[in-house]
Design a protein around this motif. Sequence first.
Motif, short mmCIF file in Angstrom:
data_model
loop_
_atom_site.label_atom_id
_atom_site.label_comp_id
_atom_site.label_asym_id
_atom_site.label_seq_id
_atom_site.Cartn_x
_atom_site.Cartn_y
_atom_site.Cartn_z
N ILE A 90 0.87 -1.18 0.00
CA ILE A 90 0.00 0.00 0.00
C ILE A 90 0.90 1.22 0.00
CG2 ILE A 90 -1.77 1.27 1.29
CD1 ILE A 90 -2.54 -1.43 2.57
N PRO A 91 0.67 2.17 -0.89
CA PRO A 91 1.50 3.37 -0.92
C PRO A 91 1.44 4.11 0.42
CG PRO A 91 0.13 3.24 -2.88
CD PRO A 91 -0.33 2.16 -1.96
N ALA A 93 1.38 7.22 1.06
CA ALA A 93 0.40 8.33 1.07
C ALA A 93 -0.98 7.82 1.47
CB ALA A 93 0.37 8.99 -0.30
N ASP A 94 -1.36 6.61 1.02
CA ASP A 94 -2.65 6.03 1.37
C ASP A 94 -2.72 5.69 2.86
OD1 ASP A 94 -3.22 6.28 -1.30
OD2 ASP A 94 -3.18 4.12 -1.72
N VAL A 95 -1.62 5.18 3.40
CA VAL A 95 -1.58 4.86 4.83
C VAL A 95 -1.71 6.13 5.65
CG1 VAL A 95 -0.15 3.92 6.69
CG2 VAL A 95 -0.21 2.78 4.45
N ALA A 97 -3.04 8.97 4.74
CA ALA A 97 -4.39 9.52 4.56
C ALA A 97 -5.40 8.76 5.41
CB ALA A 97 -4.78 9.47 3.09
N ARG A 98 -5.24 7.45 5.52
CA ARG A 98 -6.14 6.62 6.31
C ARG A 98 -6.16 7.06 7.77
NH1 ARG A 98 -4.89 0.56 5.60
NH2 ARG A 98 -5.64 1.08 3.53
N TYR A 99 -5.05 7.56 8.25
CA TYR A 99 -4.94 7.99 9.66
C TYR A 99 -4.99 9.52 9.80
CZ TYR A 99 -3.87 3.16 10.59
OH TYR A 99 -3.96 1.81 10.68
N ASP A 103 1.33 13.49 4.16
CA ASP A 103 2.59 12.89 3.69
C ASP A 103 3.51 14.02 3.24
OD1 ASP A 103 4.55 11.21 2.78
OD2 ASP A 103 3.52 10.70 0.91
#
Length: 107
Positions: A90-91, A93-95, A97-99, A103
């Motif tokens: 998983i990129p 940036a996605d991690v 954004a999830r929290y 980034d």
Amino acid sequence: MSALPSHEAQPANPHRLSAGQGPQTVRELRAALAAVGPDDLVAFNEQLDAARLDAVTDVISEWRHVWALRTRPEVKEATAAALADTTPLIPAADVFARYGLADEPAA
């Protein structure tokens, strides 16, 4: 039952390279490695040139196995099967954004 070894033909082990399989001379091994990967050929030549005379057969054996690993379809299939079960990455940036994190580099 006898403890003596069986004289019946044993099936070939797909994970082993028998003496009669693959390149049979240093020239053939160099050509085979060059065909598969020029970087492998360079590494083989460097390792062979640096080897003590009593270690030359070990170097040749190791690189015959490298060649087999690079060319045998069952190895490619096993590698693909092992990678098929891996979790996709998983990129970052996605991690973030999830929290709810940005980034952005630290100042």
